[in-house]
Motif scaffolding. Structure first.
Motif, PDB file in Angstrom:
ATOM      1  N   TRP A 269      13.421   2.039  -4.183  1.00 43.86           N
ATOM      2  CA  TRP A 269      12.163   1.505  -3.661  1.00 43.86           C
ATOM      3  C   TRP A 269      11.036   2.517  -3.823  1.00 43.86           C
ATOM      4  CZ3 TRP A 269      12.086  -0.770   2.007  1.00 43.86           C
ATOM      5  CH2 TRP A 269      10.931  -1.540   2.180  1.00 43.86           C
ATOM      6  N   HIS A 270      11.297   3.775  -3.489  1.00 47.96           N
ATOM      7  CA  HIS A 270      10.319   4.850  -3.723  1.00 47.96           C
ATOM      8  C   HIS A 270      11.101   6.118  -4.034  1.00 47.96           C
ATOM      9  CE1 HIS A 270       6.915   7.438  -3.671  1.00 47.96           C
ATOM     10  NE2 HIS A 270       6.116   6.627  -3.010  1.00 47.96           N
TER      11      HIS A 270
ATOM     12  N   ASP B 292       9.155   9.461  -2.235  1.00 45.00           N
ATOM     13  CA  ASP B 292       8.886   9.558  -0.797  1.00 45.00           C
ATOM     14  C   ASP B 292      10.073   9.217   0.090  1.00 45.00           C
ATOM     15  OD1 ASP B 292       6.352  10.309  -1.430  1.00 45.00           O
ATOM     16  OD2 ASP B 292       5.330   8.610  -0.493  1.00 45.00           O
ATOM     17  N   HIS B 293      10.942   8.316  -0.338  1.00 42.47           N
ATOM     18  CA  HIS B 293      12.052   7.903   0.516  1.00 42.47           C
ATOM     19  C   HIS B 293      13.168   8.936   0.453  1.00 42.47           C
ATOM     20  CE1 HIS B 293      10.836   3.357   0.547  1.00 42.47           C
ATOM     21  NE2 HIS B 293      10.034   4.123   1.272  1.00 42.47           N
TER      22      HIS B 293
ATOM     23  N   GLU C  66      11.194   9.479   5.601  1.00 40.66           N
ATOM     24  CA  GLU C  66      10.374   9.318   4.403  1.00 40.66           C
ATOM     25  C   GLU C  66       9.143  10.211   4.483  1.00 40.66           C
ATOM     26  OE1 GLU C  66       7.752   5.430   5.716  1.00 40.66           O
ATOM     27  OE2 GLU C  66       9.621   5.107   4.629  1.00 40.66           O
TER      28      GLU C  66
ATOM     29  N   HIS D 136       1.298   5.559  -0.199  1.00 38.50           N
ATOM     30  CA  HIS D 136       2.744   5.365  -0.129  1.00 38.50           C
ATOM     31  C   HIS D 136       3.103   3.890  -0.249  1.00 38.50           C
ATOM     32  CE1 HIS D 136       6.861   5.691   1.520  1.00 38.50           C
ATOM     33  NE2 HIS D 136       6.538   4.607   2.203  1.00 38.50           N
ATOM     34  N   CYS D 137       2.423   3.042   0.508  1.00 35.16           N
ATOM     35  CA  CYS D 137       2.721   1.617   0.511  1.00 35.16           C
ATOM     36  C   CYS D 137       2.473   1.003  -0.855  1.00 35.16           C
ATOM     37  CB  CYS D 137       1.879   0.918   1.585  1.00 35.16           C
ATOM     38  SG  CYS D 137       2.125  -0.864   1.677  1.00 35.16           S
TER      39      CYS D 137
ATOM     40  N   THR E  68       2.491   2.435  -3.718  1.00 37.92           N
ATOM     41  CA  THR E  68       3.441   2.968  -4.693  1.00 37.92           C
ATOM     42  C   THR E  68       4.825   2.366  -4.503  1.00 37.92           C
ATOM     43  OG1 THR E  68       2.193   5.034  -4.821  1.00 37.92           O
ATOM     44  CG2 THR E  68       4.464   5.087  -5.611  1.00 37.92           C
ATOM     45  N   GLU E  69       5.295   2.273  -3.251  1.00 38.77           N
ATOM     46  CA  GLU E  69       6.657   1.769  -3.041  1.00 38.77           C
ATOM     47  C   GLU E  69       6.786   0.309  -3.463  1.00 38.77           C
ATOM     48  OE1 GLU E  69       8.062   1.894   0.986  1.00 38.77           O
ATOM     49  OE2 GLU E  69       6.343   0.802   1.794  1.00 38.77           O
TER      50      GLU E  69
END
Length: 231
Positions: free
Chosen positions: A68-69, A72-73, A98, A201-202, A204-205
């Motif tokens: 998903w990322h 970051d995750h 994250e 972040h949102c 990108t994911e």
């Protein structure tokens, strides 16, 4: 840590159910009470709302959230017993770790809700019947190692919504976060920089997610749908 007061009522997010353009589609806004609103619009090419809803019934490992990322995750620490793979996530809580763009990794807790809790039955039914909306993911959220929970297990500090509208080419995703609902207006711990990092972040994911979700959805035979062949 559990606190005696209930989480603040859901803010009025009804405008998200209307496909017309909004004053704030992507950006950060400080609310009158000091809380921070983060808005993100992401175009998910090849995806449909039902795929996003299914994803929250599917992912359950650190590997899944790294798909998903990838940057970051960091760690999936598990769903609680109210989550059942392939069937339900309403009422379930999740723990994860994250990063938010340049902000170092932090623990997060989310408890998911039936969209009716946010909008009411008639608004939700109307939005789906008119195809203004194809999926709604709603959760209370909190960040940190000591997230304050109310007596219902809801994080008291934040709200999150992901709402899709299907299009010919995929779907439009509107995401909304409200942070700092447990803070005073003079408390600067929820900064504009944090909001901007969450916005990035949102976006990108969900861009990453859109690149593999359709193949995963059909590969897992989600909803027992026939697989559309490209040739």
């Amino acid at each position: 840590m559990t606190v005696s007061q209930l989480a603040a009522p859901w803010l009025d997010h009804a405008s998200l159910l209307d496909p017309v353009p909004m004053m704030l589609e992507t950006g950060v806004q400080r609310l009158d009470d000091g809380a921070l609103l983060v808005a993100v619009r992401t175009d998910l090419h090849g995806c449909k709302g039902r795929m996003l809803d299914w994803w929250f019934k599917f992912f359950e490992t650190t590997q899944h959230i790294k798909w998903w990322h990838p940057v970051d995750h960091v760690e999936h620490r598990g769903w609680d017993a109210k989550w059942k793979k392939g069937e339900r996530y309403y009422g379930a809580s999740i723990h994860a770790v994250e990063s938010l763009a340049e902000i170092p990794p932090v623990a997060a807790k989310l408890k998911f809700h039936d969209p009716i809790d946010v909008f009411g039955t008639s608004r939700v039914n109307d939005a789906f019947e008119t195809r203004s909306v194809s999926a709604i993911v709603a959760a209370r959220i909190g960040f940190g190692d000591h997230v304050q929970l109310d007596e219902n297990g809801d994080p008291v500090s934040g709200q999150m919504l992901h709402i899709t509208r299907d299009t010919d080419w995929g779907c439009v995703l509107r995401s909304r976060f409200v942070l700092g609902l447990d803070r005073q207006a003079t408390d600067s711990s929820v900064t504009d920089a944090m909001g901007l990092a969450l916005m990035r972040h949102c976006y990108t994911e969900f861009t990453f997610l859109s690149r593999f979700l359709p193949s995963l959805y059909f590969g897992e035979h989600a909803n027992a749908e026939p697989v559309p062949l490209p040739w």
